[in-house]
Structures are given as C-alpha cells and as structure tokens.
Scaffold this active site. Structure first.
Site, mmCIF file in Angstrom:
data_model
loop_
_atom_site.group_PDB
_atom_site.id
_atom_site.type_symbol
_atom_site.label_atom_id
_atom_site.label_comp_id
_atom_site.label_asym_id
_atom_site.label_seq_id
_atom_site.Cartn_x
_atom_site.Cartn_y
_atom_site.Cartn_z
ATOM 1 N N GLY A 46 0.648 -1.191 -0.011
ATOM 2 C CA GLY A 46 -0.119 -0.179 -0.067
ATOM 3 C C GLY A 46 0.972 1.262 0.006
ATOM 4 O O GLY A 46 0.332 2.398 -0.210
ATOM 5 N N ARG A 49 -14.835 21.827 5.919
ATOM 6 C CA ARG A 49 -16.308 21.773 6.678
ATOM 7 C C ARG A 49 -16.219 21.816 8.204
ATOM 8 O O ARG A 49 -16.895 22.433 9.192
ATOM 9 C CB ARG A 49 -17.274 20.710 6.323
ATOM 10 C CG ARG A 49 -17.939 20.973 5.102
ATOM 11 C CD ARG A 49 -18.823 19.909 4.472
ATOM 12 N NE ARG A 49 -18.164 18.661 4.135
ATOM 13 C CZ ARG A 49 -18.463 17.898 3.292
ATOM 14 N NH1 ARG A 49 -19.873 17.749 3.324
ATOM 15 N NH2 ARG A 49 -17.970 16.811 2.823
ATOM 16 N N GLN A 50 -14.740 21.182 8.660
ATOM 17 C CA GLN A 50 -14.695 21.385 10.074
ATOM 18 C C GLN A 50 -14.001 22.580 10.405
ATOM 19 O O GLN A 50 -12.699 22.739 10.541
ATOM 20 C CB GLN A 50 -13.727 20.185 10.447
ATOM 21 C CG GLN A 50 -13.603 19.674 12.047
ATOM 22 C CD GLN A 50 -14.943 19.462 12.440
ATOM 23 O OE1 GLN A 50 -15.837 18.944 12.028
ATOM 24 N NE2 GLN A 50 -15.112 19.741 13.882
ATOM 25 N N HIS A 64 -15.414 25.891 1.003
ATOM 26 C CA HIS A 64 -16.396 26.052 2.010
ATOM 27 C C HIS A 64 -16.301 26.914 3.073
ATOM 28 O O HIS A 64 -15.591 26.497 4.178
ATOM 29 C CB HIS A 64 -16.656 24.522 2.459
ATOM 30 C CG HIS A 64 -18.279 24.604 3.203
ATOM 31 N ND1 HIS A 64 -19.233 24.374 2.228
ATOM 32 C CD2 HIS A 64 -18.093 24.433 4.419
ATOM 33 C CE1 HIS A 64 -20.282 24.004 3.298
ATOM 34 N NE2 HIS A 64 -19.761 24.113 4.549
ATOM 35 N N ASP A 114 -29.679 25.968 1.625
ATOM 36 C CA ASP A 114 -29.693 26.336 3.161
ATOM 37 C C ASP A 114 -29.209 27.781 3.098
ATOM 38 O O ASP A 114 -28.922 28.559 2.048
ATOM 39 C CB ASP A 114 -28.563 25.612 3.928
ATOM 40 C CG ASP A 114 -27.162 25.282 3.097
ATOM 41 O OD1 ASP A 114 -26.827 26.317 2.422
ATOM 42 O OD2 ASP A 114 -26.544 24.338 3.229
ATOM 43 N N LYS A 144 -32.604 24.494 5.841
ATOM 44 C CA LYS A 144 -32.033 23.110 6.020
ATOM 45 C C LYS A 144 -31.494 22.895 7.665
ATOM 46 O O LYS A 144 -30.912 23.846 8.265
ATOM 47 C CB LYS A 144 -30.710 23.038 5.016
ATOM 48 C CG LYS A 144 -29.904 21.527 5.437
ATOM 49 C CD LYS A 144 -29.138 21.442 4.095
ATOM 50 C CE LYS A 144 -27.874 21.582 4.706
ATOM 51 N NZ LYS A 144 -26.670 21.025 3.626
ATOM 52 N N ASP A 176 -25.639 24.160 -5.389
ATOM 53 C CA ASP A 176 -25.258 23.973 -3.959
ATOM 54 C C ASP A 176 -23.740 24.085 -4.276
ATOM 55 O O ASP A 176 -23.369 23.660 -5.500
ATOM 56 C CB ASP A 176 -25.434 22.734 -3.458
ATOM 57 C CG ASP A 176 -25.321 22.772 -1.903
ATOM 58 O OD1 ASP A 176 -24.684 23.789 -1.484
ATOM 59 O OD2 ASP A 176 -25.893 21.919 -1.293
HETATM 60 C C1 R5P Z 1 -23.148 22.327 3.282
HETATM 61 O O1 R5P Z 1 -22.850 23.136 3.910
HETATM 62 C C2 R5P Z 1 -22.867 22.049 1.955
HETATM 63 O O2 R5P Z 1 -23.294 23.297 1.210
HETATM 64 C C3 R5P Z 1 -23.477 20.945 1.137
HETATM 65 O O3 R5P Z 1 -25.115 21.236 1.187
HETATM 66 C C4 R5P Z 1 -23.291 19.629 1.614
HETATM 67 O O4 R5P Z 1 -21.877 19.504 1.699
HETATM 68 C C5 R5P Z 1 -24.231 18.617 0.840
HETATM 69 O O5 R5P Z 1 -23.920 17.254 1.370
HETATM 70 P P1 R5P Z 1 -24.957 16.096 0.972
HETATM 71 O O6 R5P Z 1 -24.650 16.045 -0.348
HETATM 72 O O7 R5P Z 1 -24.231 15.138 1.983
HETATM 73 O O8 R5P Z 1 -26.203 16.570 1.722
#
Ligand code: R5P
Length: 292
Positions: free
Chosen positions: A36, A93-94, A126, A167, A190, A215
């Site tokens: 690996g 995202r984190q 993000h 969202d 959302k 999105d």
């Molecule tokens: C979240 O804040 C992002 O903008 C997306 O809405 C999210 O990452 C989408 O994830 P999933 O397809 O798993 O719902």
C-alpha cells in the site's frame, strides 16, 4: 518556463489548464507497492521552473502523501516555485469545534500544505466560519469564484431561472449567481441531523422563474434530495441541480434522479456530471501570480 504536473485523477483538468496557460503538462507517476505504500516519479525536468501541481483532493487521505512526496521531489530537483491547484479543497467543513474535543481539521490541513507550498489556488472553498482562506493558509491562497461559469451555463440551459440554494449558508452565493442572470433567488431552510439525515422546511418561493437548485458540494445527495422534495411539495418542482464539486457517494446520483433532478457539475473533480469548465477561470487566476 512553467509546467503543470497532474496528480492522479486530475489529468484531464491539468491538460485543459496547461492548454489555457499555455505551458507543458506532464504526469506525476505513482506506483503503489503491494503493502500500500506509494512511490512518486516525475520524468520532466523542473529545475528553475515554476511548478503547478494539479490535484483532485476529493477523498483526500490516500492522495495527500503522494502530493507531499511530489512537492518535496520537485523542490529537491530545483523548482523555482511550487504551487498547488486543488479545485476542491478538502477538510474545510470542520471550521469550528462543533463538539468538545473535536479536532479543527481545516486548520491542521492548511498548516500541512502551507509548510510546503508557495501558493494555493482553489475553487469556491467552503468558507463559512473562516472569513477567508488567508485566515487559514500562511501562503498566498486564492479562492476562485465559480459563479461566472455557472451563471453562463445556466443562462444557456434555462430561459427564466429561479436560483435556489438549499440552506442559509448558500444565500450570498446563489444571490451572486442570480444577479449575473438578472434572475430571482432564495435559500431554503435546512437542518442537518446527521451525516445522512437532512430536513428542509416548507419552501416559500418567489413567484417568478423555473427552479434551479445550486449547491457547492454534493456528497451523500441528501441535501439536494430533501430540497427537491420541498420544492415539489410547494408545487414548484426543480428538474436541474448544479454543483461546483461533485463528490457523490455510491447511490447519490441515482437518489437525485429518483427525486427528478439532473445533476450538472463543474469539472473541479472528474465526474460524469461535469458540464461546466473551470480551466479558463483557473488560468486567469494563475496569471495573476506571474509565474516564470
Ligand atoms: C453544506 O453546507 C454544503 O453546502 C452542502 O449542502 C453539503 O455538503 C451537501 O452534502 P450532502 O450531499 O451530503 O447532503
């Protein structure tokens, strides 16, 4: 003379980027041993050149070490500057500790890259709780907008669109896309209950326009499926969803189709839904770095 080097999964985008710049393009070869471990090899000379590595960093953990090895390799070989084009920037995202004891992975990941690179170019990262990439990265870090290419593509597909984000976090972004189209926009409400559990409140939509969901990321697809259901319940079904980064897990695109949605994505990550080209936009940004 600059050179674009493509890591695994990014060959097609790297070729398009090199054609736009224009400059040479070559692969970073990766050999995986039976245990690996991975070995990287670059055949093109890079001494004295600006090197632009292009990497697809979706599902990044397995791709990160070859990237770091490639950076070290071109530095050892005398590259003048070493930058990374990672159209999808992972671990964003984190961006806070949502629960006590959690790692702040966006910061750790940024530190890892900042130690080795001279610059970073990415697309629509993000950025919600970090004010900018520069708050995270210690090197010049450019966040390239995809709203122009997305708006141009929607304009060709949908005569009178209503741009809808799933969202509240998406509102500013969908408003920018809508403004380019002189179209109305709105954001749904959302609630994320878990990795694969999302609810969207009943939709209150502007009267005008054909709904188009937009999105930044599709991963499980649950967000867009829930959004499609909310629009259908409001009597305004959407037939099209557009995302920047298509990293759908198995079954997600089928789930979208089941919700009546056709997916169109930017080519930040190689995926059958790719419809919106980013190479020209990325090349424009790279020109600002005045690479030799
Ligand atoms: C979240 O804040 C992002 O903008 C997306 O809405 C999210 O990452 C989408 O994830 P999933 O397809 O798993 O719902």
């Amino acid at each position: 003379m600059k050179i674009v080097l493509a890591l695994a999964g990014a060959a097609a985008l790297a070729q398009r980027l090199a054609a736009e710049l224009p400059c040479a393009c070559a692969p970073v070869h990766v050999h995986r041993f039976p245990d690996g471990e991975q070995l990287v090899r670059i055949d093109e000379p890079v001494a004295g050149r600006s090197v632009v590595l292009v990497a697809a960093l979706d599902r990044p953990d397995d791709k990160l070490l070859p990237l770091l090895f490639a950076i070290d390799l071109v530095r050892e070989q005398g590259a003048a500057r070493v930058g990374l084009v990672a159209p999808y920037l992972p671990y964003m995202r984190q961006d806070q500790r949502f629960h006590p004891g959690e790692a702040l992975t966006s910061r750790s990941f940024a530190a890892l890259l900042s130690q080795r690179l001279d610059f970073l170019v990415t697309v629509e990262p993000h950025l919600h709780r970090w004010p900018s990439l520069q708050a995270l990265y210690a090197i010049p870090a450019h966040a390239v907008d995809a709203d122009g290419p997305i708006a141009q593509w929607i304009a060709r597909q949908v005569p009178d669109p209503l741009i809808i984000g799933p969202d509240a976090e998406s509102l500013a972004w969908v408003s920018r896309i809508a403004a380019r189209l002189d179209a109305p926009s709105c954001a749904l409400v959302k609630t994320r209950l878990g990795d694969r559990e999302v609810t969207i409140a009943p939709a209150d939509l502007p009267a005008r326009g054909t709904p188009v969901l937009v999105d930044d990321i599709i991963s499980t697809g649950r967000t867009l499926v829930a959004a499609a259901q909310a629009l259908r319940a409001a009597g305004r079904p959407a037939g099209l969803c557009v995302c920047v980064h298509a990293l759908p897990e198995d079954g997600a695109t089928q789930a979208l189709a089941g919700a009546g949605l056709r997916l169109a994505s930017c080519d930040s990550i190689d995926h059958p839904s790719n419809a919106i080209a980013l190479a020209a936009t990325l090349a424009n940004d790279l020109r600002q770095l005045a690479l030799t």
